[in-house]
Design a protein around this motif. Structure first.
Motif, PDB file in Angstrom:
ATOM      1  N   LEU A 193       0.840  -1.203   0.000  1.00 48.65           N
ATOM      2  CA  LEU A 193       0.000   0.000   0.000  1.00 48.65           C
ATOM      3  C   LEU A 193       0.874   1.252   0.000  1.00 48.65           C
TER       4      LEU A 193
ATOM      5  N   LEU B 284       0.907   4.334  -2.532  1.00 47.07           N
ATOM      6  CA  LEU B 284       0.635   5.693  -2.060  1.00 47.07           C
ATOM      7  C   LEU B 284       1.786   6.634  -2.383  1.00 47.07           C
TER       8      LEU B 284
ATOM      9  N   VAL C 135      -8.928  -6.048  -2.214  1.00 47.68           N
ATOM     10  CA  VAL C 135      -9.139  -4.724  -1.617  1.00 47.68           C
ATOM     11  C   VAL C 135      -8.866  -3.635  -2.657  1.00 47.68           C
TER      12      VAL C 135
ATOM     13  N   VAL D 222      -2.952  11.547  -2.806  1.00 46.42           N
ATOM     14  CA  VAL D 222      -3.476  10.502  -1.932  1.00 46.42           C
ATOM     15  C   VAL D 222      -2.424  10.172  -0.880  1.00 46.42           C
ATOM     16  N   ALA D 223      -2.845  10.080   0.338  1.00 46.26           N
ATOM     17  CA  ALA D 223      -1.882   9.690   1.365  1.00 46.26           C
ATOM     18  C   ALA D 223      -2.581   8.896   2.459  1.00 46.26           C
TER      19      ALA D 223
ATOM     20  N   PHE E 255       4.236   5.824  12.579  1.00 47.21           N
ATOM     21  CA  PHE E 255       3.537   6.901  11.873  1.00 47.21           C
ATOM     22  C   PHE E 255       3.706   8.260  12.549  1.00 47.21           C
ATOM     23  N   ARG E 256       4.723   8.376  13.393  1.00 45.29           N
ATOM     24  CA  ARG E 256       5.094   9.710  13.912  1.00 45.29           C
ATOM     25  C   ARG E 256       6.228  10.219  13.056  1.00 45.29           C
TER      26      ARG E 256
ATOM     27  N   LEU F  79      -0.351  18.459   0.597  1.00 50.69           N
ATOM     28  CA  LEU F  79      -0.490  17.295   1.466  1.00 50.69           C
ATOM     29  C   LEU F  79      -1.648  17.551   2.409  1.00 50.69           C
TER      30      LEU F  79
ATOM     31  N   THR G  75      -2.507  13.416   7.661  1.00 54.66           N
ATOM     32  CA  THR G  75      -2.159  12.553   6.532  1.00 54.66           C
ATOM     33  C   THR G  75      -2.298  11.077   6.928  1.00 54.66           C
ATOM     34  N   ASP G  76      -1.913  10.199   6.036  1.00 57.74           N
ATOM     35  CA  ASP G  76      -1.994   8.734   6.238  1.00 57.74           C
ATOM     36  C   ASP G  76      -3.436   8.244   6.416  1.00 57.74           C
TER      37      ASP G  76
ATOM     38  N   THR H   6      -5.899   7.630   3.884  1.00 61.23           N
ATOM     39  CA  THR H   6      -6.196   6.571   2.919  1.00 61.23           C
ATOM     40  C   THR H   6      -5.413   5.306   3.292  1.00 61.23           C
ATOM     41  N   PHE H   7      -4.168   5.521   3.673  1.00 60.18           N
ATOM     42  CA  PHE H   7      -3.301   4.420   4.072  1.00 60.18           C
ATOM     43  C   PHE H   7      -3.949   3.660   5.235  1.00 60.18           C
TER      44      PHE H   7
ATOM     45  N   LEU I 196      -7.202   1.775   4.052  1.00 67.51           N
ATOM     46  CA  LEU I 196      -6.879   0.608   3.208  1.00 67.51           C
ATOM     47  C   LEU I 196      -6.253  -0.496   4.068  1.00 67.51           C
ATOM     48  N   THR I 197      -5.385  -0.090   4.978  1.00 66.47           N
ATOM     49  CA  THR I 197      -4.739  -1.088   5.835  1.00 66.47           C
ATOM     50  C   THR I 197      -5.767  -1.783   6.724  1.00 66.47           C
TER      51      THR I 197
ATOM     52  N   LYS J 183       9.330   1.104   9.559  1.00 64.55           N
ATOM     53  CA  LYS J 183       9.942   2.415   9.319  1.00 64.55           C
ATOM     54  C   LYS J 183      11.059   2.311   8.302  1.00 64.55           C
TER      55      LYS J 183
END
Lengths: 141, 379, 600
Positions: free
Chosen positions: A53, A57, A92, A140-141, B280-281, B297, B301-302, B304-305, B308-309, C584
């Protein structure tokens, strides 16, 4: 679409087979499209769906996961797990119009350097047909 | 199947109070977990009742599910007390419990599972407004729905999730409070589906009949058919709006990363969502790089990610309870997104969540011979 | 305990002993024909007569039925006894003059020929077969029928018996070797082929597996043993002086705690029966490499003689062959069977050629049909030259067909090997008497099961996969499990020994170090994030994750983890991660690869 479109393929390759095959393709002086960008994984079963994903992205046009042929997995059955995860991702992403051909899982043995080159060739031309990925450049993000 | 007839002429809740009280008195269970009106008599929450007298305020048929009780069942049984408890649940809650059992978050050994027939629920605020005007809202609602009068009260509809829920009746339970096909003002049925259920019926000294209650199968069939039709229509319409990344983006545009949907989701069992971990920080430099690459941006943010996840992680286990949508402060169609994705992922793996305790979850298992079409290769 | 006198010699014997047993214990020879220690005494042949001198009814009595009682005195070699035995032998010889055991015994006792009218019966009516069948096999399928001179051993009404199991016990005790037991019953006989001798000879239901077996003790074949299947027989137990037979013994599962394991499960030999063109199984003298090895072995069925097999009797070998064809690459280097080279065949084929010249005479014609000669080892090429100098014919071309259809006189009665000689580009037909198939080495049929048990990978050829072909040739993906020998791939003895020693050294190095070094790319589970769903436990191929039930979290055993990432690839909360492959780190790689301007 523009003839100048060059797709980007993010490849997550198993260290023991497809990554070695990519190496072999190189040492065998086989040429294959430079569209592929390789990230080494220890096993296809290590590829977290988040990685796929994330790559989309970040604007990749396709993702190629390379694993060992069934039965040959260096870690016994990581490839079998990868296959389930890819099937899940197909569903998905497919639900939102992302073509299944943007995410390939292929078995490539360490000795199959030529097959690695052919696979990248094939995927590149398929992505050229499909055009840029829908997720690309749409903020998109 | 065995069933007993419960006289409800004194009221549905009174009849249930007697039944559950008998189970407590006879020592069949040491406590009952049942939706109960709280002290100001309006909000209905699951309560663990150990004292018979406190059953007086139970109200399991109240058309509201403040939260999917699967999480409460998990809390109660994660480290089980080893003492018998009856839990009164709706189908969406029960099915989520079964998924949580597979994930070792819950255990069934102590539980006497009592399933409720469910005509649907209102959003919490809508319920509170309706309940303020009708002291006997549960009875009114059930009576109207059971008599074919539909589920809309004073112009308020049940939730979208409930309108398309094809599981109004619980399957994997010990006992089932059956109102669909009955006359709730006079009598309802209580069906025993397992030995445990049959023993409970026997100890409650209820007169037991064999077979299916009259007219029940047809009534359930008709209700399911109506829900299936609504589901088909919703899925078609919604999928048409969101079958592209643009459509998805549009649906998610208002997401503020509050993660309420995942907190409300009974299947989202993680202690801490990966999206709130350090992964995600991001550094300021990272934000700048993204902004430069994209030109714009969206913040936060994140999103859609994240969605989807969560679809990847949870769609195969989605029971369609709709709590995600109910919890969303910005009314995003999370339920619609999940149900339409789940339909695809669950079919792909031939998996029906909440159906069979023995069936492994799709991502918890794998086979050597399967899914050959993913690679399309053969040796 | 009674005391008796045999030939003036006092003997103390156990209660219930017969005079025959007492005498034999004293090494005093008494001839018998119907006596069998496994059977009840019968007193039928009268050869064992002794003369009672005191303590009993005086005169001649059969010693096999005469109990030794206190004060009994007998003589085993008096003139009267000898006369009686001679007369008995004379009468028996008259009935069955051709029976070798009888002729030998008659010679021993000075009986030249019978004075009575000679018949030609092979059965000497000793009754051992009947007693064996009734007493020990519990079947009583046969008996003696008719009277006087017409007495015969048969089944009731000469019909095929239903109770006969065709076990062959009757034939096994027949001193005259005259029983065709397969004619008694309805059930077909089940020959017990000796596994060790590749089925070139038979074995019994209880047998010592092979000469060098360790421990060298007999084993019972539970499928064939009459006692284990019917409760009858039990002869081995009753004759074993050490009382060592234990019918109750069963397989047991033994737990052994070890630090490392060397998997040396070997290989299977390809069964050439389905490869019809080579006629294995149809032609008695088309044999496999291992069958040839048994023939050539001094402990084999022919004591090391290289002999042709009888056309009629598969357990009989007749004379040395005059011409032999050795067919290489049967199932190896063959896309229909195994693409790989079995590595050993070229050299053992040359050995066979040499042995044939050596054992059967230099005039024996030997033909090798080969694809390529792969004589890669030390001294191997020299051996090829030597064998060629010995006159062995090398034909470059894989044999296509073995047939018994003769096209001319030379081929009559021979096996004809048809092949293309690729050096002359001609089809050749070579008539020979024996064909040896150099069958492929293949992975054991249960290799996938064994692989799962030990956490080993299996290659596309079916053999176990080493961790790295050059850098870790005896290692497997599971630490502490090593490979040796042909389970990893076809190899000859020197290679096997070298690999086995390497595996042993690796195993010893592990134990002597006292600690284990693991690769840095292994998984870890953050206990603050894990909620104990245990999905990772089901996905881990190395059983390296366990649930800590006190804390309710899954824990990685770092000594077992190989870092495959099966757990991290799915863990939804990200609690499971592989060192150096964290979210990460991978995200950073992805961002780097896909950053603007990273093209080209």
């Amino acid at each position: 679409m523009s003839k100048d479109f060059e797709p980007t393929i993010t490849a997550f390759l198993c260290n023991w087979c497809t990554f070695t095959a990519a190496d072999l393709a190189g040492t065998s002086r086989l040429s294959y499209p430079a569209n592929v960008k390789i990230i080494r994984m220890m096993c296809s079963g290590m590829v977290d769906p988040k990685f796929v994903l994330k790559a989309f992205l970040e604007g990749t046009d396709g993702v190629f996961i390379g694993g060992c042929w069934p039965g040959d997995c260096h870690y016994i059955n990581g490839n079998m797990k990868a296959r389930r995860r890819v099937a899940l991702l197909h569903e998905v992403l497919g639900r939102f119009g992302v073509d299944r051909d943007r995410l390939w899982l292929r078995w490539v043995a360490a000795s199959e350097g030529n097959m690695f080159a052919e696979t990248v060739e094939e995927m590149t031309s398929r992505l050229m047909e499909l055009g840029p990925c829908e997720m690309k450049g749409k903020k998109v993000a | 199947m065995q069933y007993a007839t419960l006289n409800t002429s004194e009221g549905l809740n009174q009849a249930l109070e007697t039944l559950l009280g008998d189970l407590l008195d006879k020592g069949v269970v040491e406590a009952v977990m049942v939706p109960t009106r709280q002290f100001h008599k309006r909000v209905v929450m699951q309560s663990l009742i150990a004292n018979r007298a406190d059953l007086a305020d139970l109200d399991p048929f109240a058309p509201v599910v403040t939260t999917n009780a699967a999480k409460q069942v998990a809390a109660l049984t994660n480290r089980p007390a080893g003492r018998p408890v009856a839990v009164v649940l709706r189908s969406c809650e029960l099915r989520a419990v079964i998924e949580l059992v597979k994930l070792h978050q819950s255990h069934l050994d102590d539980l006497l599972l009592i399933g409720l027939d469910c005509y649907g629920r209102y959003e919490n605020n809508a319920y509170l407004a309706l309940a303020a005007g009708d002291e006997h809202l549960s009875a009114t609602f059930v009576a109207q729905a059971a008599s074919g009068g539909g589920t809309t009260l004073e112009g308020v509809e049940i939730t979208a999730a409930c309108q398309v829920c094809e599981y109004p009746v619980c399957d994997s339970v010990d006992l089932r409070l059956a109102v669909v096909g009955a006359e709730p003002g006079k009598q309802v049925w209580i069906e025993a589906l397992t030995d445990k259920g049959r023993e409970a019926l026997a100890s409650a000294k209820l007169e037991v009949a064999e077979g299916d209650p009259d007219g029940r199968t047809e009534a359930v069939g008709a209700l399911v058919a109506q829900r299936e039709a609504a589901k088909k229509q919703l899925f078609e319409e919604f999928t048409a709006q969101t079958d592209s990344i643009d459509g998805l983006q549009d649906a998610l545009a208002g997401c503020i990363n509050c993660y309420n949907c995942r907190v409300a989701c009974p299947a989202c069992y993680c202690r801490e969502c990966v999206f709130v971990t350090d992964t995600f920080r991001h550094d300021g430099e990272q934000y700048m790089a993204w902004a430069e690459k994209r030109g714009l941006l969206k913040l936060p943010t994140d999103t859609t990610f994240y969605h989807l996840t969560r679809m990847v992680h949870m769609s195969t286990l989605c029971v369609g309870c709709g709590q995600c949508s109910s919890a969303c402060p910005n009314d995003l169609p999370i339920m619609e997104l999940f149900r339409t994705v789940s339909e695809k992922t669950q079919i792909r793996f031939g998996y029906v969540p909440g159906q069979d305790l023995q069936e492994a979850q799709p991502m918890a298992t794998f086979h050597d011979e399967e899914l050959d079409e993913v690679t399309g290769q053969s040796k | 305990m009674p005391s008796i006198i045999i030939n003036d010699q006092p003997v103390i014997v156990a209660e219930g002993t017969t005079v025959l047993e007492a005498a034999r214990e004293q090494k005093i020879e008494i001839p018998t024909l119907c006596y069998n220690p496994a059977l009840e005494p019968y007193g039928g042949c009268r050869l064992c007569v002794v003369e009672v001198e005191a303590g009993g009814r005086p005169g001649l009595q059969a010693s096999c039925t005469l109990r030794a009682t206190e004060g009994l005195a007998v003589r085993t070699d008096s003139e009267r006894v000898k006369r009686s035995r001679r007369l008995t032998l004379e009468l028996m010889l008259a009935r069955s003059p051709e029976v070798p055991v009888l002729r030998a015994m008659a010679r021993e006792h000075g009986v030249k020929d019978a004075r009575f009218a000679a018949e030609n019966e092979s059965c000497i009516l000793c009754g051992q077969c009947i007693r064996m069948c009734a007493e020990r096999m519990g079947a009583a399928a046969i008996g003696i029928f008719n009277r006087g001179a017409n007495r015969v051993v048969s089944t009731p009404f000469d019909d095929l018996s239903d109770v006969c199991r065709t076990c062959g016990a009757c034939a096994s005790v027949c001193p005259a070797d005259c029983i065709d037991f397969e004619t008694y019953g309805r059930h077909p006989a089940q020959p017990l082929n000796s596994e060790w001798n590749e089925g070139l000879r038979l074995r019994k239901a209880i047998s010592i597996p092979f000469q060098q077996a360790i421990p060298k003790v007999p084993v019972i074949d539970p499928d064939a043993c009459v006692h284990l299947n019917t409760g009858a027989c039990g002869i081995c137990s009753s004759v074993c002086v050490a009382d060592a037979i234990d019918y109750e013994q069963a397989d047991e599962i033994v737990d052994v705690n070890v630090g490392s394991i060397i998997v040396a499960t070997g290989f299977d030999v390809l069964d050439p029966t389905p490869m019809e063109p080579f006629g294995y199984g149809r032609f008695p003298n088309v044999i496999t490499n291992l069958e040839f090895e048994r023939l050539s072995n001094a402990t084999g069925p022919t004591s090391g003689k290289l002999l042709l097999r009888d056309d009629q009797d598969r357990y009989k070998f007749t004379r040395p062959p005059e011409s032999v064809a050795i067919l290489h690459c049967i199932g190896s280097r063959d896309v229909n069977y195994h693409e790989y080279c079995s590595r050993t065949c070229c050299m053992y084929a040359l050995k066979y050629a040499h042995l044939l010249k050596d054992k059967c005479g230099h005039d024996t014609e030997v033909f090798n049909f080969y694809i390529d000669m792969r004589c890669f080892g030390k001294g191997y090429e020299e051996f090829l030259n030597r064998v060629q100098a010995e006159g062995v014919r090398m034909i470059r071309g894989k044999a296509a067909l073995v047939t018994d259809e003769a096209l001319d006189e030379d081929e009559e009665g021979k096996l004809v090997v048809v092949a293309e000689d690729t050096l002359t580009a001609q089809i050749v037909r070579v008539p020979v008497e024996m064909v040896v198939l150099c069958t492929a080495m293949e992975a054991r049929a249960n290799a996938p099961e064994v692989a799962r048990t030990f956490g080993i990978s299996v290659g596309s050829d079916g053999f176990f996969l080493e961790e790295h072909p050059k850098l870790a040739p005896v290692n497997t993906p599971t630490a502490g499990v090593f490979l040796a020998g042909a389970c990893q791939g076809p190899k000859d003895i020197p290679d096997t020994v070298a690999q086995a020693k390497a595996a042993a050294a690796e195993a010893l190095a592990l134990s002597s170090a006292g600690h284990v070094t693991v690769a840095p790319m292994i998984s870890g589970i953050d206990p603050d994030i894990c909620i104990g769903c245990q999905v990772c436990i089901g996905l881990c191929p190395y059983s390296a994750i366990e649930i800590d039930s006190r804390r309710g979290v899954s824990v990685v055993n770092t000594a077992l983890c190989k870092g495959c990432g099966s757990c991290a690839g799915w863990c939804p909360s990200g609690a499971a991660k592989v060192e150096h492959f964290t979210d990460k780190q991978i995200f950073a790689e992805i961002e780097g690869l896909l950053a603007e301007g990273s093209e080209g």
